[in-house]
Design an enzyme around this catalytic site. Sequence first.
Site, PDB file in Angstrom:
ATOM      1  N   THR A 298      49.810 103.753  79.278  1.00 57.99           N
ATOM      2  CA  THR A 298      48.701 102.851  79.241  1.00 57.99           C
ATOM      3  C   THR A 298      47.277 103.935  79.383  1.00 57.99           C
ATOM      4  O   THR A 298      47.877 105.371  79.642  1.00 57.99           O
ATOM      5  CB  THR A 298      49.372 102.930  81.096  1.00 57.99           C
TER       6      THR A 298
ATOM      7  N   SER B 171      52.881 102.013  89.497  1.00 58.19           N
ATOM      8  CA  SER B 171      52.740 101.369  88.439  1.00 58.19           C
ATOM      9  C   SER B 171      53.050  99.640  88.342  1.00 58.19           C
ATOM     10  O   SER B 171      54.721  99.939  89.001  1.00 58.19           O
ATOM     11  CB  SER B 171      53.612 102.070  87.265  1.00 58.19           C
ATOM     12  N   SER B 172      52.912  98.941  87.449  1.00 61.16           N
ATOM     13  CA  SER B 172      53.795  97.674  87.458  1.00 61.16           C
ATOM     14  C   SER B 172      54.537  97.410  85.693  1.00 61.16           C
ATOM     15  O   SER B 172      54.950  96.835  85.371  1.00 61.16           O
ATOM     16  CB  SER B 172      52.750  96.619  87.156  1.00 61.16           C
TER      17      SER B 172
ATOM     18  N   THR C  13      47.330  99.369  79.473  1.00 57.26           N
ATOM     19  CA  THR C  13      48.542  99.561  78.591  1.00 57.26           C
ATOM     20  C   THR C  13      49.065  98.614  77.188  1.00 57.26           C
ATOM     21  O   THR C  13      48.459  98.511  76.870  1.00 57.26           O
ATOM     22  CB  THR C  13      50.063  99.303  79.623  1.00 57.26           C
TER      23      THR C  13
ATOM     24  N   ASP D 286      44.775 103.263  90.277  1.00 57.88           N
ATOM     25  CA  ASP D 286      46.136 102.605  90.674  1.00 57.88           C
ATOM     26  C   ASP D 286      46.882 103.265  92.385  1.00 57.88           C
ATOM     27  O   ASP D 286      47.464 102.263  92.900  1.00 57.88           O
ATOM     28  CB  ASP D 286      47.150 102.748  90.151  1.00 57.88           C
TER      29      ASP D 286
ATOM     30  N   GLU E  42      43.809 106.375  85.942  1.00 55.67           N
ATOM     31  CA  GLU E  42      44.970 106.020  86.462  1.00 55.67           C
ATOM     32  C   GLU E  42      45.099 106.128  88.046  1.00 55.67           C
ATOM     33  O   GLU E  42      45.657 105.596  89.109  1.00 55.67           O
ATOM     34  CB  GLU E  42      45.818 106.814  85.439  1.00 55.67           C
TER      35      GLU E  42
ATOM     36  N   GLY F  34      49.109  94.480  80.822  1.00 55.46           N
ATOM     37  CA  GLY F  34      48.593  93.455  81.343  1.00 55.46           C
ATOM     38  C   GLY F  34      48.971  93.932  82.782  1.00 55.46           C
ATOM     39  O   GLY F  34      48.957  92.964  84.302  1.00 55.46           O
ATOM     40  N   GLY F  35      48.667  94.772  82.789  1.00 61.48           N
ATOM     41  CA  GLY F  35      48.644  95.359  85.140  1.00 61.48           C
ATOM     42  C   GLY F  35      50.009  95.006  85.635  1.00 61.48           C
ATOM     43  O   GLY F  35      50.607  94.714  85.310  1.00 61.48           O
TER      44      GLY F  35
END
Length: 612
Positions: free
Chosen positions: A440, A494-495, A422, A469, A466, A517-518
């Site tokens: 991202t 998602s975060s 991202t 995830d 993606e 940063g995940g």
Amino acid sequence: MNGTFRRCRSAWLGLAAACLLAACASAPPRLEYAVPNQPEAATGLNAKPGWTTARFAVAAANPLATDAGYQVLKAGGSAVDAAVAVQMVLALVEPQSSGLGGGAFLLHWDGRRVQAYDGRETAPAAADETLFLRPDGQPMAFHEAVVGGRSVGVPGAVRMLELAHRQHGRLPWSELFRPAITLAEQGFPMSPRLHSLLANDRFLRDDPVARAYFYGPDGQPWPVGHRLQNPEMAAVLRLIATQGSRALHEGPVAAAIVAKVQGHAKNPGTLSTTDLARYQAKEREPLCHGWTARGRSLRLCGMPPPSSGALAIGQILGLLAHTPAAEIPLEAGLPSADWLHLYTEAARLAFADRAQYVADPDFVAPPAGTWSSLLAPAYLAERAKLIGVAPDAPSMKLARPGHPGRLQTSLAPMPEQVEHGTSHISIVDAEGHALAMTTTIEDAFGSRQMVTTQPARSGGFLLNNELTDFSFTPRDASGTPIANRVQPGKRPRSSMSPTLVFDAATGELLMSAGSPGGALIIHYTVKTLYGSLQWDLSPQKAIDLPNFGSLNGPTLLEEKRFPAATVEALRRRGAEVREMPMTSGLQALMRRPGGGWLGGADPRREGVVLGD
């Protein structure tokens, strides 16, 4: 404007004058893009000065991208106009993080209301919950699933930006692609960060298109400063500029995407031209909640599910409010062991709920019928009782999910799983309209698949991974389905945490922030909000603080940033402490009390802030 870019000011004075003349003549604003002089480049940990602007500002992860947004705002463009230009340049100069083949979440403030735009990727119609299971029923290793076509979801960033631009654009859509097209054709210098990531990646060289573009004949990445030209991306950008997102989702570009995904020799995917053509960006109701910092009532707004960001941030801040955290100051400019204990305990509780409940709301019902149940004051007060607040209170180490409301879930919690990738953009325009956008392709360089419509033409664009995830394991040991399992047409959890902050009493916008940063995006964003609004730091000083967090397991600390005494104090409480690289890429803009904006960009990456 200040800092390294001050030397470019003279190049922009003509543009400013042209814009003023155009305004006097009541003609629509027009962008005349000029490639800036030597933009700042950075790698590793490089101190950033912080920035101050009077009317508008743009913060992005690469100087060339920031400059594109700046020139759009200077030409009279809106925050959304600038975001389109920034994203297209990022796709070119920061291809490891976002691009045409990825997705994004965008929060927009038009002075009256907050809107949440969902451009998250979707699973192809032919995908099912066994997507990442081996023949023996065991989940694949992460990169076994990532590399190839299997992990590619239907991209949504371009279509989402098109939707937002239709509502809030001031400059013509086609003009916003001029910076990226110019840079793609004329070339841009290989940055130290991109060079380092290319050198360390194990998989990108295996794709012939990517290898020919990023690497020299010796298989090593082109040297820092080498001018990368991407005529293939320039051609695709021209099509999107004139035809809109349809040029990406239909026709020859879509056919090239599908051929790349389905034609992978070892790990093909099922993405089809029908999946691309049917993709829809969505406008969702933003998720807003209250928080009090330094006695001031605030309203924080973020993305609702399928993002878990706003929920987790709201839970962490809400849980901390029931502890002595606000009374604990920084020690020698750093978070103390006592504060970190309270924070990571709150994080464990929030991430336990995240694993249990959060997924695409079009497929999974929220607990107690509303996502706000996870932020209900009574629920958070009860959950906060699990946090030991005594000086010697032990860490809970692993939290269990709670039960908001009377309704019990019939789904199983998702096991912890790797998340990456991202980039973040924060913008405020001259009208005071603002946005926070996180974008991202997931892992660095996504699925390592580079698309080209004409193999003889250099370059192209990368596709996301993606779908990784989603939970690789679709059900728990008893067969109970996991909320975030793969299903056709579903958007993975998602975060990403784009965040806008308002004064609850006046409604005035105070801040725009976010990070890559995940799963750690959530902690990076909370750190910046808490540092700025509770510890009264400038955005730059808040971003500069060392990173920390927990994903409902070990306590994670940015390596070589905390004193040994802090680490030992946390371990005495029974926490497993891991010191590790935590490479955030925070961008933040914050209203100055006397007017104008303070900006900050992460010293861990290449970002800068520009504005007037």
